[in-house]
Design an enzyme around this catalytic site. Structure first.
Site, PDB file in Angstrom:
ATOM      1  N   GLY A  60     -10.186  27.104  26.646  1.00  0.00           N
ATOM      2  CA  GLY A  60     -10.646  25.774  26.298  1.00  0.00           C
ATOM      3  C   GLY A  60     -10.536  24.841  27.486  1.00  0.00           C
ATOM      4  O   GLY A  60     -10.026  25.198  28.547  1.00  0.00           O
ATOM      5  N   ASN A  61     -10.997  23.613  27.316  1.00  0.00           N
ATOM      6  CA  ASN A  61     -10.950  22.647  28.408  1.00  0.00           C
ATOM      7  C   ASN A  61      -9.519  22.279  28.789  1.00  0.00           C
ATOM      8  O   ASN A  61      -9.228  22.010  29.950  1.00  0.00           O
ATOM      9  CB  ASN A  61     -11.711  21.376  28.015  1.00  0.00           C
ATOM     10  N   ASN A 106      -6.380  23.973  27.134  1.00  0.00           N
ATOM     11  CA  ASN A 106      -5.477  25.122  27.056  1.00  0.00           C
ATOM     12  C   ASN A 106      -6.248  26.432  26.951  1.00  0.00           C
ATOM     13  O   ASN A 106      -7.376  26.472  26.452  1.00  0.00           O
ATOM     14  CB  ASN A 106      -4.552  24.999  25.834  1.00  0.00           C
ATOM     15  N   ALA A 152     -19.555  28.218  23.446  1.00  0.00           N
ATOM     16  CA  ALA A 152     -19.140  29.469  22.803  1.00  0.00           C
ATOM     17  C   ALA A 152     -18.018  29.234  21.801  1.00  0.00           C
ATOM     18  O   ALA A 152     -17.962  29.878  20.753  1.00  0.00           O
ATOM     19  CB  ALA A 152     -18.693  30.462  23.871  1.00  0.00           C
ATOM     20  N   ASP A 153     -17.134  28.278  22.107  1.00  0.00           N
ATOM     21  CA  ASP A 153     -16.003  28.020  21.206  1.00  0.00           C
ATOM     22  C   ASP A 153     -16.467  27.555  19.843  1.00  0.00           C
ATOM     23  O   ASP A 153     -15.891  27.931  18.812  1.00  0.00           O
ATOM     24  CB  ASP A 153     -15.045  26.996  21.823  1.00  0.00           C
ATOM     25  N   ARG A 154     -17.531  26.755  19.801  1.00  0.00           N
ATOM     26  CA  ARG A 154     -18.028  26.251  18.521  1.00  0.00           C
ATOM     27  C   ARG A 154     -18.598  27.382  17.677  1.00  0.00           C
ATOM     28  O   ARG A 154     -18.416  27.408  16.447  1.00  0.00           O
ATOM     29  CB  ARG A 154     -19.077  25.164  18.760  1.00  0.00           C
ATOM     30  N   ASP A 175     -13.231  20.311  14.394  1.00  0.00           N
ATOM     31  CA  ASP A 175     -12.360  20.904  15.420  1.00  0.00           C
ATOM     32  C   ASP A 175     -11.842  19.795  16.326  1.00  0.00           C
ATOM     33  O   ASP A 175     -12.600  19.176  17.074  1.00  0.00           O
ATOM     34  CB  ASP A 175     -13.137  21.939  16.232  1.00  0.00           C
ATOM     35  N   THR A 207       2.963  -3.764  20.544  1.00  0.00           N
ATOM     36  CA  THR A 207       1.836  -3.165  21.254  1.00  0.00           C
ATOM     37  C   THR A 207       1.733  -1.669  20.952  1.00  0.00           C
ATOM     38  O   THR A 207       0.657  -1.155  20.638  1.00  0.00           O
ATOM     39  CB  THR A 207       1.980  -3.376  22.771  1.00  0.00           C
TER      40      THR A 207
END
Length: 256
Positions: free
Chosen positions: A10-11, A13, A110-112, A131, A186
């Site tokens: 993944g982007n 991990n 591909a992950d989707r 996701d 805050t």
């Protein structure tokens, strides 16, 4: 019994799952880096596997899904050089049982599609897969398992980082459910905006997708932070953090 190594790059991990008998028996995560070599992956993976009583030589098959093209060279070499197996690389045109019904199928990560395969195998269709990762995606899966499109929005961590980077006086905060919606500090105001803002995003988009689709869709949530929303919204029917790995296992089963 021989084992399968499923790798999801993944982007943020990269997940390595050791699979036996159709079930993941061990999982390890590493931060995704296009600079990490096959040799470095091999040393890291070998040590972790040995700690749990497994050996690299136990692996007879490997499947790889990646949204980071620069990392593919190294994880493919990991399989070829250190596992002595030729890995199956998941691509939009190579996933059995997941017809892609958009004008340019190659645009879909591909992950989707892997997650779509896992969701359909375990929950049937039609459904929406939410996701929550680097991006938050809402993918529509047809009654026959086909991919029909979806929605992509910034992920919750990405939004939080952007808020901190763009406003000099806003601190970096942890994601957690605030006690009250109206913040009296805050940090409290930021936590409420991030957490409840994403609940609103999820609920609003699911409602609009359901309305536009014109049929009742089951909703399954997955991804690294999806568990944060469990119990706070009725828009999600199932929470399943392992859908991508389940999808890789399902694809391997279909290839057998």
């Amino acid at each position: 019994m021989s084992k399968l190594l499923a790798i999801d790059v993944g982007n943020t991990n990269t997940v390595f799952a050791l699979v036996q008998g159709g079930e993941a028996i061990a999982q390890w995560r590493a931060s995704t880096s296009s600079q990490r070599t096959a040799d470095e992956y091999a040393v890291w993976l070998h040590q972790l596997m040995q700690m749990e009583g497994h050996e690299l030589s136990d692996i007879s098959r490997c499947i790889i899904s990646t949204v980071v093209p620069q990392s593919l060279f190294h994880v493919r070499n990991l399989a070829r050089r250190h596992l002595s197996v030729d890995p199956f690389i998941v691509e939009a045109s190579s996933i059995p049982g997941v017809p892609v019904r958009i004008p340019n199928p190659s645009e879909v990560g591909a992950d989707r599609l892997v997650t779509a395969a896992g969701a359909f195998a375990h929950y049937g269709g039609p459904l929406i897969v939410v996701d929550s990762g680097t991006a938050t995606t809402f993918d529509i899966i047809a009654e026959d398992g086909g991919f029909e499109g979806g929605v992509i929005s910034p992920g919750i961590n990405l939004s939080m980082q952007a808020l901190h980077d763009a406003a000099a006086r806003l601190p970096r905060i942890a994601i957690e459910k605030p006690v009250k919606i109206i913040g009296t500090s805050t940090v409290g105001a930021m936590q409420s905006g991030i957490f409840w803002g994403y609940v609103g995003l999820i609920e609003g988009l699911i409602a609009r997708i359901q309305e536009e689709h014109g049929a009742s869709l089951k909703v399954v949530a997955t991804g690294g932070v999806s568990s944060l929303f469990e119990g706070v919204t009725s828009s999600i029917d199932h929470f399943d953090p392992e859908l991508t790995i389940k999808g890789l296992i399902e694809i391997c089963n279909r290839l057998s």
